[in-house]
Design a protein around this motif. Sequence first.
Motif, PDB file in Angstrom:
ATOM      1  N   ALA A   2      37.538 135.681  20.382  1.00 35.05           N
ATOM      2  CA  ALA A   2      36.498 135.006  21.556  1.00 35.05           C
ATOM      3  C   ALA A   2      36.376 136.002  22.730  1.00 35.05           C
ATOM      4  CB  ALA A   2      37.089 134.059  21.768  1.00 35.05           C
ATOM      5  N   PHE A   3      35.339 136.142  23.328  1.00 38.40           N
ATOM      6  CA  PHE A   3      34.690 136.663  24.217  1.00 38.40           C
ATOM      7  C   PHE A   3      33.984 135.667  25.222  1.00 38.40           C
ATOM      8  CE2 PHE A   3      31.764 139.088  27.261  1.00 38.40           C
ATOM      9  CZ  PHE A   3      32.524 139.715  27.974  1.00 38.40           C
ATOM     10  N   ASN A   4      34.490 134.722  26.619  1.00 37.56           N
ATOM     11  CA  ASN A   4      34.021 134.380  27.627  1.00 37.56           C
ATOM     12  C   ASN A   4      33.339 133.178  25.995  1.00 37.56           C
ATOM     13  OD1 ASN A   4      33.936 135.459  29.653  1.00 37.56           O
ATOM     14  ND2 ASN A   4      32.085 136.440  29.520  1.00 37.56           N
ATOM     15  N   GLY A   5      34.701 132.182  25.331  1.00 37.81           N
ATOM     16  CA  GLY A   5      34.698 131.295  24.749  1.00 37.81           C
ATOM     17  C   GLY A   5      33.034 131.394  23.748  1.00 37.81           C
ATOM     18  N   MET A   6      32.802 132.401  22.936  1.00 37.73           N
ATOM     19  CA  MET A   6      32.028 132.493  21.557  1.00 37.73           C
ATOM     20  C   MET A   6      32.489 133.539  20.814  1.00 37.73           C
ATOM     21  SD  MET A   6      28.330 132.735  21.788  1.00 37.73           S
ATOM     22  CE  MET A   6      27.978 133.613  22.504  1.00 37.73           C
ATOM     23  N   PRO A   7      32.712 134.064  19.673  1.00 34.01           N
ATOM     24  CA  PRO A   7      33.348 135.081  19.213  1.00 34.01           C
ATOM     25  C   PRO A   7      32.311 136.330  19.524  1.00 34.01           C
ATOM     26  CG  PRO A   7      32.663 133.517  17.692  1.00 34.01           C
ATOM     27  CD  PRO A   7      32.496 133.310  19.036  1.00 34.01           C
ATOM     28  N   LEU A   8      33.150 137.197  19.253  1.00 34.22           N
ATOM     29  CA  LEU A   8      32.269 138.969  20.193  1.00 34.22           C
ATOM     30  C   LEU A   8      31.133 139.145  19.194  1.00 34.22           C
ATOM     31  CD1 LEU A   8      35.436 141.249  20.232  1.00 34.22           C
ATOM     32  CD2 LEU A   8      33.718 140.371  21.779  1.00 34.22           C
ATOM     33  N   ALA A   9      30.852 139.074  17.756  1.00 30.47           N
ATOM     34  CA  ALA A   9      29.898 139.423  16.810  1.00 30.47           C
ATOM     35  C   ALA A   9      28.888 137.668  16.646  1.00 30.47           C
ATOM     36  CB  ALA A   9      30.509 139.543  15.172  1.00 30.47           C
ATOM     37  N   LEU A  10      29.316 137.018  16.965  1.00 34.55           N
ATOM     38  CA  LEU A  10      27.944 136.399  17.881  1.00 34.55           C
ATOM     39  C   LEU A  10      27.614 136.502  19.067  1.00 34.55           C
ATOM     40  CD1 LEU A  10      26.368 133.755  17.034  1.00 34.55           C
ATOM     41  CD2 LEU A  10      28.272 132.123  17.832  1.00 34.55           C
ATOM     42  N   HIS A  11      27.806 137.270  20.341  1.00 39.94           N
ATOM     43  CA  HIS A  11      27.513 137.668  21.236  1.00 39.94           C
ATOM     44  C   HIS A  11      26.498 138.751  20.860  1.00 39.94           C
ATOM     45  CE1 HIS A  11      29.878 136.053  24.743  1.00 39.94           C
ATOM     46  NE2 HIS A  11      30.344 135.326  24.690  1.00 39.94           N
ATOM     47  N   THR A  12      26.787 140.067  20.018  1.00 43.07           N
ATOM     48  CA  THR A  12      25.750 140.836  19.476  1.00 43.07           C
ATOM     49  C   THR A  12      24.973 139.946  19.404  1.00 43.07           C
ATOM     50  OG1 THR A  12      28.102 142.016  18.429  1.00 43.07           O
ATOM     51  CG2 THR A  12      26.119 142.466  17.708  1.00 43.07           C
ATOM     52  N   LEU A  13      25.335 139.250  18.311  1.00 46.43           N
ATOM     53  CA  LEU A  13      23.394 139.280  17.081  1.00 46.43           C
ATOM     54  C   LEU A  13      23.183 138.421  18.885  1.00 46.43           C
ATOM     55  CD1 LEU A  13      24.402 136.599  14.250  1.00 46.43           C
ATOM     56  CD2 LEU A  13      23.454 135.936  16.064  1.00 46.43           C
ATOM     57  N   THR A  14      23.214 137.795  19.242  1.00 43.68           N
ATOM     58  CA  THR A  14      22.637 136.701  20.425  1.00 43.68           C
ATOM     59  C   THR A  14      22.408 137.597  21.229  1.00 43.68           C
ATOM     60  OG1 THR A  14      24.076 134.849  20.502  1.00 43.68           O
ATOM     61  CG2 THR A  14      23.113 135.149  22.121  1.00 43.68           C
ATOM     62  N   ARG A  15      22.795 138.831  21.204  1.00 45.54           N
ATOM     63  CA  ARG A  15      22.168 139.551  22.647  1.00 45.54           C
ATOM     64  C   ARG A  15      21.242 140.304  21.287  1.00 45.54           C
ATOM     65  NH1 ARG A  15      23.331 140.406  27.511  1.00 45.54           N
ATOM     66  NH2 ARG A  15      22.751 142.640  27.386  1.00 45.54           N
ATOM     67  N   LEU A  16      21.281 140.835  20.348  1.00 45.95           N
ATOM     68  CA  LEU A  16      20.100 141.622  19.269  1.00 45.95           C
ATOM     69  C   LEU A  16      19.152 140.449  19.250  1.00 45.95           C
ATOM     70  CD1 LEU A  16      21.846 142.988  16.317  1.00 45.95           C
ATOM     71  CD2 LEU A  16      20.169 144.052  17.913  1.00 45.95           C
ATOM     72  N   GLN A  17      18.742 139.080  18.857  1.00 48.38           N
ATOM     73  CA  GLN A  17      17.849 138.397  19.227  1.00 48.38           C
ATOM     74  C   GLN A  17      17.321 138.235  20.206  1.00 48.38           C
ATOM     75  OE1 GLN A  17      20.180 134.698  17.440  1.00 48.38           O
ATOM     76  NE2 GLN A  17      19.458 135.204  15.580  1.00 48.38           N
TER      77      GLN A  17
END
Length: 209
Positions: A29-44
Amino acid sequence: MINPNDITGLILAGGRGSRMGGVDKGLQAFNGMPLALHTLTRLQMGGGVGQIMINANRNLAAYESFGAAVWPDGLADYAGPLAGFLTGLERCETPLLVTVPCDTPLLPLDLVPRLAQALEAQDADIAMAAAPEVDKDGHVQLRPQPVFCLLRVELLESLVKFTQEGGRKIDAWTALHKTVVVPFDLPGDDPRAFCNTNTLAELRELENS
């Protein structure tokens, strides 16, 4: 200009996480969300890719829940980021593949457009990001970030040969091809954008920065 629909994003989450005690780094978790999901969200959010894949070697269902296709390494024994590159190039259905690690949750939103612009302008095979880092003498220098690469899919054959011969270092492989290094050191660029988190302590530190 390269059309974003011609670029597939690949999130590299296939490592052992050994410096984090063996945990699956992309799911921390990074700020309550999985690291890889942060990465995916920023790519989107950046709008530079048409679709996204994840390279993972365990907890595949957890990664699939992010809504992306998940592919494990074809090479055995956690062979490193190049194994992820190889998997991505094998699975990629677009002319270009952009690779990003799962542990840089602040990666630049304009990462892909800037890499694509440089690749096209230089008619290169690979565009690799570079970011300012402070060296041991306190001087700021641009340092290439080899896991942030935009690749032409025609490079698959070259990478297959390189890995079959035992090659594992990204920069040793990219040196075989025309590579343009793209600096991310403009006044508006976040100096933390390429901060990766190898330990849980570094993860908490980045969270609080």
